[in-house]
Write a protein that holds these residues in place. Sequence first.
Motif, PDB file in Angstrom:
ATOM      1  N   SER A 180     -27.681 -66.802 -58.304  1.00 58.05           N
ATOM      2  CA  SER A 180     -27.780 -67.808 -59.364  1.00 58.05           C
ATOM      3  C   SER A 180     -28.217 -67.237 -60.712  1.00 58.05           C
ATOM      4  O   SER A 180     -27.844 -67.762 -61.760  1.00 58.05           O
ATOM      5  N   SER A 181     -28.989 -66.166 -60.729  1.00 57.55           N
ATOM      6  CA  SER A 181     -29.533 -65.650 -61.987  1.00 57.55           C
ATOM      7  C   SER A 181     -28.455 -64.956 -62.828  1.00 57.55           C
ATOM      8  O   SER A 181     -27.677 -64.149 -62.306  1.00 57.55           O
ATOM      9  N   PRO A 182     -28.429 -65.197 -64.135  1.00 57.94           N
ATOM     10  CA  PRO A 182     -27.464 -64.504 -65.003  1.00 57.94           C
ATOM     11  C   PRO A 182     -27.765 -63.010 -65.136  1.00 57.94           C
ATOM     12  O   PRO A 182     -26.913 -62.242 -65.566  1.00 57.94           O
ATOM     13  N   ALA A 183     -28.966 -62.608 -64.739  1.00 55.56           N
ATOM     14  CA  ALA A 183     -29.347 -61.194 -64.886  1.00 55.56           C
ATOM     15  C   ALA A 183     -28.648 -60.289 -63.879  1.00 55.56           C
ATOM     16  O   ALA A 183     -28.729 -59.060 -63.980  1.00 55.56           O
ATOM     17  N   VAL A 184     -27.978 -60.872 -62.881  1.00 54.36           N
ATOM     18  CA  VAL A 184     -27.276 -60.054 -61.882  1.00 54.36           C
ATOM     19  C   VAL A 184     -25.831 -60.520 -61.699  1.00 54.36           C
ATOM     20  O   VAL A 184     -25.283 -60.464 -60.610  1.00 54.36           O
TER      21      VAL A 184
ATOM     22  N   ILE B 286     -22.589 -57.104 -64.940  1.00 55.75           N
ATOM     23  CA  ILE B 286     -23.616 -56.048 -65.065  1.00 55.75           C
ATOM     24  C   ILE B 286     -23.046 -54.732 -64.519  1.00 55.75           C
ATOM     25  O   ILE B 286     -23.093 -53.694 -65.182  1.00 55.75           O
ATOM     26  N   MET B 287     -22.507 -54.786 -63.304  1.00 57.52           N
ATOM     27  CA  MET B 287     -21.960 -53.585 -62.665  1.00 57.52           C
ATOM     28  C   MET B 287     -20.543 -53.276 -63.158  1.00 57.52           C
ATOM     29  O   MET B 287     -20.109 -52.134 -63.107  1.00 57.52           O
ATOM     30  N   LYS B 288     -19.833 -54.305 -63.602  1.00 54.51           N
ATOM     31  CA  LYS B 288     -18.457 -54.120 -64.082  1.00 54.51           C
ATOM     32  C   LYS B 288     -18.357 -54.687 -65.498  1.00 54.51           C
ATOM     33  O   LYS B 288     -17.961 -55.834 -65.696  1.00 54.51           O
ATOM     34  N   PRO B 289     -18.736 -53.883 -66.495  1.00 56.06           N
ATOM     35  CA  PRO B 289     -18.786 -54.377 -67.879  1.00 56.06           C
ATOM     36  C   PRO B 289     -17.453 -54.943 -68.369  1.00 56.06           C
ATOM     37  O   PRO B 289     -17.435 -55.802 -69.256  1.00 56.06           O
ATOM     38  N   GLU B 290     -16.350 -54.469 -67.781  1.00 56.69           N
ATOM     39  CA  GLU B 290     -15.031 -54.956 -68.213  1.00 56.69           C
ATOM     40  C   GLU B 290     -14.826 -56.443 -67.899  1.00 56.69           C
ATOM     41  O   GLU B 290     -13.907 -57.083 -68.429  1.00 56.69           O
TER      42      GLU B 290
END
Length: 264
Positions: free
Chosen positions: A69-73, A77-81
């Motif tokens: 649920s958190s936008p921080a993960v 994050i792992m796939k900037p594209e």
Amino acid sequence: MNYEGVLTKMQTEFGNPIQYYLVFENSFLNLNQILNKEITINFEGYQCLNCGKKKKIFRQGFCYDCFYSSPAVGDWIMKPELSTAHLGIADRDLEYESKVQLQPHIVYLALSSEVKVGVTRKTQVPTRWIDQGAEKALSIVEVPNRYLAGITEVALKNHFSDKTNWRKMLTNDIVTTDLIQERLKLQQLLPTEVQEFFYLDKNDVYEMSYPVLKYPTKINSLSLDKTPNFKGVLMGIKGQYLIFEDGTVFNIRSFEGYVVSLDV
């Protein structure tokens, strides 16, 4: 001395060598000062880094519910594209994502085992490289948002790895490469919309020196789930790993959200 608290990634200070700190709620420990000393690590429980509840950690220091649920993960994050804030499109929370995605990002080459390509926010230089255990690093482009950095990384993944071989990094088995020469070769590989941001003439190689007394030849990874009580002599710190005399290595990042007590 006894220290107790929730593990979060080690804070670092660029220097020769790099200084490492474990920071807890009511105390902190400069790990460089306890090199060549015996420390005991005891696993005491969990505390989610997001909601603060004593729930089992699922991934990246978050409990299951917060991870999904958190936008921080979010996946970006792992796939900037996959970033979409530049289009005004939310993944989980547009306000949060805009703050993180719509700021200057660096695409870089780093030498941590072999040459790898990666993406980081400009504010995270050189912290990101230290966290990876890179010996050297330099910027390729500086772009105004995370999406442009992401498509640049994707274009370069066919020519460079985007992963660090952590075993080679921790045994100091590293190829020697001229990063400036590598950068010169790749301008034509960049996406058209990123060409204008290419760094051509800068001699800006960062070199990192880590506090390691002795590198192991064989390594064994410590898991607090399998070994809740561990004792060993600290011989070095590199990336986000503690390196012990017997070849045991402990990845602090993998155990964020775990509550531990440390005896030094």
